[in-house]
Design an enzyme around this catalytic site. Sequence first.
Site, PDB file in Angstrom:
ATOM      1  N   ARG A   1       0.813  -1.225   0.000  1.00 35.85           N
ATOM      2  CA  ARG A   1       0.000   0.000   0.000  1.00 35.85           C
ATOM      3  C   ARG A   1       0.838   1.263   0.000  1.00 35.85           C
ATOM      4  O   ARG A   1       0.378   2.331  -0.379  1.00 35.85           O
ATOM      5  CB  ARG A   1      -0.915   0.032   1.234  1.00 35.85           C
ATOM      6  N   GLU A  44       6.755   7.296  11.874  1.00 36.57           N
ATOM      7  CA  GLU A  44       6.583   8.218  12.999  1.00 36.57           C
ATOM      8  C   GLU A  44       7.609   9.325  12.793  1.00 36.57           C
ATOM      9  O   GLU A  44       8.794   9.123  13.018  1.00 36.57           O
ATOM     10  CB  GLU A  44       6.846   7.536  14.335  1.00 36.57           C
ATOM     11  N   GLN A  65       5.067  24.484  18.005  1.00 34.24           N
ATOM     12  CA  GLN A  65       4.541  25.086  16.783  1.00 34.24           C
ATOM     13  C   GLN A  65       5.036  24.291  15.581  1.00 34.24           C
ATOM     14  O   GLN A  65       6.181  23.839  15.566  1.00 34.24           O
ATOM     15  CB  GLN A  65       5.008  26.546  16.674  1.00 34.24           C
ATOM     16  N   ASP A  66       4.153  24.117  14.590  1.00 35.09           N
ATOM     17  CA  ASP A  66       4.524  23.505  13.312  1.00 35.09           C
ATOM     18  C   ASP A  66       4.420  24.564  12.227  1.00 35.09           C
ATOM     19  O   ASP A  66       3.444  25.311  12.181  1.00 35.09           O
ATOM     20  CB  ASP A  66       3.579  22.353  12.951  1.00 35.09           C
ATOM     21  N   ASN A  67       5.420  24.617  11.337  1.00 35.86           N
ATOM     22  CA  ASN A  67       5.435  25.543  10.210  1.00 35.86           C
ATOM     23  C   ASN A  67       5.515  24.745   8.915  1.00 35.86           C
ATOM     24  O   ASN A  67       6.114  23.660   8.882  1.00 35.86           O
ATOM     25  CB  ASN A  67       6.631  26.488  10.306  1.00 35.86           C
ATOM     26  N   HIS A  79      18.161  32.036   9.383  1.00 36.29           N
ATOM     27  CA  HIS A  79      17.274  32.579  10.408  1.00 36.29           C
ATOM     28  C   HIS A  79      17.485  31.927  11.771  1.00 36.29           C
ATOM     29  O   HIS A  79      17.899  30.771  11.862  1.00 36.29           O
ATOM     30  CB  HIS A  79      15.816  32.365  10.013  1.00 36.29           C
ATOM     31  N   LYS A 114      14.671  23.298  16.153  1.00 28.39           N
ATOM     32  CA  LYS A 114      13.860  23.014  14.974  1.00 28.39           C
ATOM     33  C   LYS A 114      14.105  21.581  14.516  1.00 28.39           C
ATOM     34  O   LYS A 114      15.236  21.093  14.558  1.00 28.39           O
ATOM     35  CB  LYS A 114      14.218  23.952  13.816  1.00 28.39           C
ATOM     36  N   HIS A 117      19.537  28.808  10.781  1.00 26.10           N
ATOM     37  CA  HIS A 117      19.026  27.764   9.892  1.00 26.10           C
ATOM     38  C   HIS A 117      18.588  28.373   8.562  1.00 26.10           C
ATOM     39  O   HIS A 117      18.052  29.486   8.531  1.00 26.10           O
ATOM     40  CB  HIS A 117      17.829  27.059  10.549  1.00 26.10           C
ATOM     41  N   TYR A 164       8.487  22.160   9.499  1.00 24.14           N
ATOM     42  CA  TYR A 164       9.371  22.024  10.651  1.00 24.14           C
ATOM     43  C   TYR A 164       8.662  22.379  11.933  1.00 24.14           C
ATOM     44  O   TYR A 164       7.783  23.221  11.982  1.00 24.14           O
ATOM     45  CB  TYR A 164      10.658  22.835  10.489  1.00 24.14           C
ATOM     46  N   ASP A 203      12.973  37.737  16.308  1.00 24.10           N
ATOM     47  CA  ASP A 203      13.314  37.259  14.971  1.00 24.10           C
ATOM     48  C   ASP A 203      14.629  37.893  14.515  1.00 24.10           C
ATOM     49  O   ASP A 203      14.813  39.115  14.644  1.00 24.10           O
ATOM     50  CB  ASP A 203      12.185  37.625  14.007  1.00 24.10           C
ATOM     51  N   LYS A 263      13.745  40.682   3.234  1.00 24.11           N
ATOM     52  CA  LYS A 263      14.419  40.548   4.529  1.00 24.11           C
ATOM     53  C   LYS A 263      15.748  39.823   4.373  1.00 24.11           C
ATOM     54  O   LYS A 263      16.761  40.238   4.947  1.00 24.11           O
ATOM     55  CB  LYS A 263      13.499  39.796   5.501  1.00 24.11           C
ATOM     56  N   ASP A 264      15.763  38.752   3.582  1.00 27.04           N
ATOM     57  CA  ASP A 264      16.991  37.962   3.455  1.00 27.04           C
ATOM     58  C   ASP A 264      18.045  38.650   2.601  1.00 27.04           C
ATOM     59  O   ASP A 264      19.222  38.315   2.679  1.00 27.04           O
ATOM     60  CB  ASP A 264      16.673  36.564   2.926  1.00 27.04           C
TER      61      ASP A 264
END
Length: 194
Positions: free
Chosen positions: A18, A23, A41-43, A57, A67, A114, A127, A138, A164-165
């Site tokens: 299948r 995990e 938090q998940d992004n 960052h 992260k 990162h 992440y 930030d 920004k970068d």
Amino acid sequence: MNQNPVQLIRPRRFGDERGWFVESWNRDRFAAIGIRCEFVQDNHSMSATPGTLRGLHFQRPPHAQDKLVRCLRGRIFDVAVDLRKGSPTYGKWVGATLTAEGGEQLFVPAGFAHGFVTLEPGTEVAYKTSAVYAPECDAGIRWDDPDIGVGWPLPAEGPILSGKDRTQPALAGFDSPFGYDGRPLQPLGEALVP
């Protein structure tokens, strides 16, 4: 237990006719390889064009973030840069290719900048972070800082960057808020989650 602060991880996949199951995060199993944190938090990002570069960052204390990064679609070259004051590997970087197909993940602890560059169209990255986004904390470092010298695999026309970068400061003169924990950055070896 892995003593490298940045870890390349390949969680076990269980497959049959299948498809497969994995995990991607299990607190106890990751603790067995030295990763002990609580993610809050998940992004999730999508980059339409190869050569999209996001980074370098980090968040300053008191909202510094661990992260756990993975690629959900496509491929990225993922990078961590040591920003820990007093570290013998301060300003050094490690990087790895993360793919949706392979399921690799990169653990980037607080104290490291990162960033990643996408290698395929429509690349999606997810992440987990151990602290919520705090705009007042930030921060970042230039992606092309010559004192760091990341070997980005870029297209001939160069990267696609956010405003920004394009204007992040250089590492020279950076007063790091991160302390050294006694674990120097080492080349990435792959850890299989038990």
